[in-house]
Design a protein around this motif. Structure first.
Motif, PDB file in Angstrom:
ATOM      1  N   VAL A  76       0.755  -1.196   0.104  1.00  0.00           N
ATOM      2  CA  VAL A  76       0.058  -0.174   0.038  1.00  0.00           C
ATOM      3  C   VAL A  76       1.015   1.130   0.081  1.00  0.00           C
ATOM      4  N   THR A 107       1.890   4.438   7.408  1.00  0.00           N
ATOM      5  CA  THR A 107       0.659   4.309   6.827  1.00  0.00           C
ATOM      6  C   THR A 107      -0.479   5.493   7.419  1.00  0.00           C
ATOM      7  N   LEU A 116      -2.212   8.721   5.398  1.00  0.00           N
ATOM      8  CA  LEU A 116      -3.303   8.973   5.278  1.00  0.00           C
ATOM      9  C   LEU A 116      -3.606  10.382   5.875  1.00  0.00           C
ATOM     10  N   MET A 127      -2.507  13.072   3.429  1.00  0.00           N
ATOM     11  CA  MET A 127      -3.455  13.065   2.370  1.00  0.00           C
ATOM     12  C   MET A 127      -4.451  13.950   2.543  1.00  0.00           C
ATOM     13  N   VAL A 164      -6.155  -0.009   8.946  1.00  0.00           N
ATOM     14  CA  VAL A 164      -5.646   1.457   8.594  1.00  0.00           C
ATOM     15  C   VAL A 164      -5.124   1.453   7.140  1.00  0.00           C
ATOM     16  N   GLN A 165      -4.337   0.345   6.896  1.00  0.00           N
ATOM     17  CA  GLN A 165      -3.709   0.131   5.492  1.00  0.00           C
ATOM     18  C   GLN A 165      -4.802  -0.058   4.517  1.00  0.00           C
ATOM     19  N   LYS A 166      -5.725  -0.785   4.782  1.00  0.00           N
ATOM     20  CA  LYS A 166      -6.806  -0.974   3.831  1.00  0.00           C
ATOM     21  C   LYS A 166      -7.370   0.562   3.554  1.00  0.00           C
ATOM     22  N   GLN A 167      -7.620   1.277   4.420  1.00  0.00           N
ATOM     23  CA  GLN A 167      -8.165   2.552   4.128  1.00  0.00           C
ATOM     24  C   GLN A 167      -7.270   3.573   3.552  1.00  0.00           C
ATOM     25  N   LEU A 168      -6.060   3.478   3.728  1.00  0.00           N
ATOM     26  CA  LEU A 168      -5.144   4.115   2.987  1.00  0.00           C
ATOM     27  C   LEU A 168      -5.214   3.797   1.436  1.00  0.00           C
ATOM     28  N   HIS A 169      -5.263   2.260   1.307  1.00  0.00           N
ATOM     29  CA  HIS A 169      -5.257   1.895  -0.184  1.00  0.00           C
ATOM     30  C   HIS A 169      -6.736   2.298  -0.838  1.00  0.00           C
ATOM     31  N   GLN A 192      -8.377   5.082  -0.239  1.00  0.00           N
ATOM     32  CA  GLN A 192      -8.424   6.283  -0.537  1.00  0.00           C
ATOM     33  C   GLN A 192      -7.365   6.587  -1.643  1.00  0.00           C
ATOM     34  N   LEU A 193      -6.335   6.140  -1.820  1.00  0.00           N
ATOM     35  CA  LEU A 193      -5.626   6.056  -2.897  1.00  0.00           C
ATOM     36  C   LEU A 193      -6.320   5.646  -4.095  1.00  0.00           C
ATOM     37  N   GLU A 194      -7.082   4.647  -4.170  1.00  0.00           N
ATOM     38  CA  GLU A 194      -7.735   4.293  -5.307  1.00  0.00           C
ATOM     39  C   GLU A 194      -8.646   5.536  -5.854  1.00  0.00           C
TER      40      GLU A 194
END
Lengths: 261, 448
Positions: free
Chosen positions: A124, A216, A220, A223, B322-327, B329-331
């Motif tokens: 990620v 991470t 976030l 961003m 958290v990592q999933k969220q970042l991902h 948001q990135l998408e």
């Protein structure tokens, strides 16, 4: 300069080995400034200056591409290896394995879980890396260039950037999703009492150090900040972020010398 | 940072340690490396690097990790071809360094064009330097992108040094393989690559050359090895070949290459991939080279009373979330960006078309803005907020006037005329971005 600061923060928050792979925003900005002030100076003609700028950008892009593809290659390999590893553990120490051993199984699985989660995080972060550089080279530096020099570099250039390997993050995203599936399989089903613990933990968690987790969270928050306020909104700007469950993120206090405002 | 640059360490010292020294883990180390290399490459006989008048701006934060020597780059084309021949003769030294994140590619140093010439002279102490703004540039060919036009002979020496230090496998491989440049040229466009199973993308560096309006030599620097973009399918084929050959230790790059039988795949690709594979295999995730510097979150979390196994699992779950969220948001962000650019493209097309139309009518430039604006809101399409219908309307417009996008190019010269000012105004104006897309007509009206 706001973006420049944010970028710097992001870079410092990122994995140490990655730090010099980011966009050299500052240098490019300097160049843009020079170009616009030197325009009156005949010595370095406008066409030359533009060529110089483009040349630099190309180098940056090459840098991104190479780094990105290297990491991507690594991820592909590690992804496969993780899957193999899980299989091996199940087949060896699992209940139906060749030498069933609950202790070993649990032990190995714990390790695997940790590794998978970190692996997931790393991927990620790579996608994040790609995005930061895109945002930096796209929205910021090219916009600056056009603004200062009256050029029309941005649009055509960006079209090409969009096709660059480092921007096309589909594969890594796919690996991330697959990883999430594996995680679901490998993690025990969440129990009732676990949920309680989880809630407590979320109340105040200080994330220290330079781990993936920290990066991470930093990413976030960053961003969100970048998109929150822009002095120049145009239709090329991104709207503010809609971060569901943002309280979760904000409950993390990043213990860093550089406060993320 | 500048001080570390000035720290002189001898080249031999640095590289007489284990190959892991190639895995540069911090910027600091890197700069010492580059400093030492620089020193040995550029000014072997003097300590100009120790010169305090050396501008700190030469070394920037972004001086990249590079196991290989930096070089200055001149804009003199004659050079390039000369040094490219050098490069070509040293192809194999690239692949194995790609393990960890120490990329072969070095970022540029400061390209501050205001360097005075004499400063450069001092720094380099090489009178034969060409009087062009010297830059510590690299072109990222994935290989030894740096070219040292002045130190051809040193180059060979370093190459030998590197070979000796690196995995002995290398020297065997080097002996075996041709040191000619069989794959110096970038392969033909991907259309030529036969559609075998598995597919793979081949990224070429030459297309980047298209970016620059001038034929800058360095942007089209001779790529000594085209970059390969691996895919899971390709990797599967690789694994199959490896297994057939008896495992990662036994299998040789040559054998693998043959078995895989993928067009466009070179032995260097295979070699580097094999190296990565071996690393990943025999160093499980936790102790991988790249993770040395990473303090995993687990250790951090342990300090917050998560010693129980449930606790650790929970911490992990949290991390994943958290990592999933970042991902996610990135998408989202990426899709937004793509859409924005798409709309920008349409807008430009539309404007250029309009311009074409008005050109044909023989309209005066000053009234161009009126012409451009007037037809927009009224006749063509009703005011709309939806980006999608904008594009549709544009397309209708497009077909009506029957002007192709190919004509766009001719109109770009008149930078001060209506079209570009329109675009610029759009780009810099401060109206709030509308999430659902920009409304051309709205803006057009307000502008006038």
């Amino acid at each position: 300069m706001k973006f420049g600061k944010r970028l710097k923060q992001q870079i410092e928050e990122s994995l140490p080995a990655w730090r010099d792979k980011f966009l050299s925003y500052k240098e490019l900005k300097k160049l843009v400034r020079q170009i616009s002030s030197a325009e009156s100076c005949v010595e370095y003609g406008k066409a030359d200056a533009e060529a110089e700028f483009v040349h630099l950008l190309n180098n940056e892009i090459d840098k991104f591409n190479v780094f990105f593809m290297e990491e991507e290659e690594d991820f592909i390999i590690r992804h496969k290896e993780l899957q193999q590893r899980i299989k091996r553990v199940i087949e060896t120490w699992g209940p139906n394995g060749t030498k069933p051993s609950e202790a070993e199984y649990k032990d190995e699985m714990a390790k695997i879980r940790k590794d998978i989660v970190n692996f997931h995080g790393e991927m990620v972060l790579l996608v994040n890396y790609s995005n930061i550089n895109y945002t930096g080279s796209l929205a910021k530096i090219l916009k600056k260039y056009d603004k200062r020099t009256g050029g029309l570099l941005r649009l055509p250039f960006i079209q090409k950037v969009l096709q660059q390997p480092f921007f096309i993050t589909d594969l890594v995203s796919k690996l991330v999703k697959e990883c999430e599936n594996i995680i679901d399989e490998v993690f025990p089903v969440e129990q009732e009492d676990e949920e309680e613990i989880v809630k407590e933990q979320r109340e105040a968690i200080t994330v220290a150090g330079k781990g993936i987790f920290r990066n991470t969270v930093a990413a976030l928050l960053s961003m969100q900040e970048i998109r929150r306020g822009s002095s120049t909104y145009g239709h090329f700007s991104l709207p503010p972020m809609d971060l569901p469950d943002s309280d979760l993120i904000h409950s993390f206090q990043l213990n860093s010398p550089i406060p993320i405002v | 940072m500048p001080s570390s640059f000035l720290a002189l360490t001898s080249f031999k010292d640095k590289y007489s340690t284990s190959p892991s020294s190639f895995q540069v883990s911090s910027g600091r180390e890197v700069m010492e490396n580059s400093a030492s290399l620089q020193e040995s490459s550029l000014a072997p006989s003097n300590g100009t690097l120790g010169n305090s008048s050396l501008s700190p701006s030469i070394v920037t934060d972004h001086m990249c990790a590079s196991a290989l020597p930096h070089v200055q780059h001149s804009h003199n084309p004659a050079f390039i071809s000369q040094s490219s021949r050098d490069l070509a003769s040293l192809p194999p030294l690239d692949a194995s360094f790609s393990q960890s994140t120490a990329s072969l590619i070095h970022t540029q140093g400061n390209k501050d064009v205001s360097w005075s010439l004499d400063r450069l002279q001092m720094f380099l102490d090489l009178p034969e330097n060409t009087p062009a703004p010297n830059q510590l540039v690299e072109s990222s060919t994935g290989v030894l992108a740096s070219e040292d036009h002045n130190k051809k002979t040193n180059w060979q020496e370093w190459a030998d040094d590197l070979i000796n230090v690196v995995d002995p496998d290398w020297s065997k491989i080097l002996d075996n393989t041709n040191v000619l440049n069989p794959r110096v040229e970038v392969p033909k466009p991907s259309g030529d690559i036969s559609k075998q199973q598995p597919q793979f993308h081949q990224n070429q560096l030459v297309p980047h050359g298209e970016f620059s309006s001038h034929a800058y030599p360095s942007s089209t620097a001779p790529p000594t090895k085209p970059r390969m973009r691996w895919t899971p399918e390709l990797h599967e084929a690789f694994l199959e070949a490896v297994n057939q050959l008896g495992g990662s230790e036994r299998a040789t790059p040559k054998g693998i290459l043959k078995l895989m039988n993928v067009e466009g795949l070179t032995i260097y690709h295979v070699k580097s991939h094999l190296q990565k594979y071996r690393t990943a295999r025999y160093m499980p995730e936790t102790s991988e080279g790249t993770s040395e510097k990473r303090i995993t979150s687990i250790e951090e979390m342990k300090s917050i009373d998560l010693k129980t196994s449930i606790g650790i699992t929970e911490a992990l779950r949290l991390q994943v979330e958290v990592q999933k969220q970042l991902h996610e948001q990135l998408e989202i962000q990426r899709n937004l960006q793509l859409r924005i650019e798409e709309q920008g493209r349409y807008l430009q097309m539309m404007f250029e078309k309009q311009k074409k139309v008005e050109d044909e009518k023989g309209g005066v430039p000053s009234s161009a803005s009126d012409d451009l604006l007037a037809p927009l809101p009224g006749s063509k399409h009703p005011p709309c907020n939806n980006g999608k219908s904008d594009s549709e309307a544009l397309e209708q417009d497009h077909s009506r006037t029957g002007i192709g996008p190919g004509n766009a190019g001719t109109n770009e010269d008149k930078s001060s005329s209506g079209v570009s000012t329109k675009l610029k105004m759009l780009e810099t104006e401060s109206t709030v971005h509308d999430e659902s897309g920009f409304s051309v007509s709205k803006r057009a009206r307000t502008e006038k």
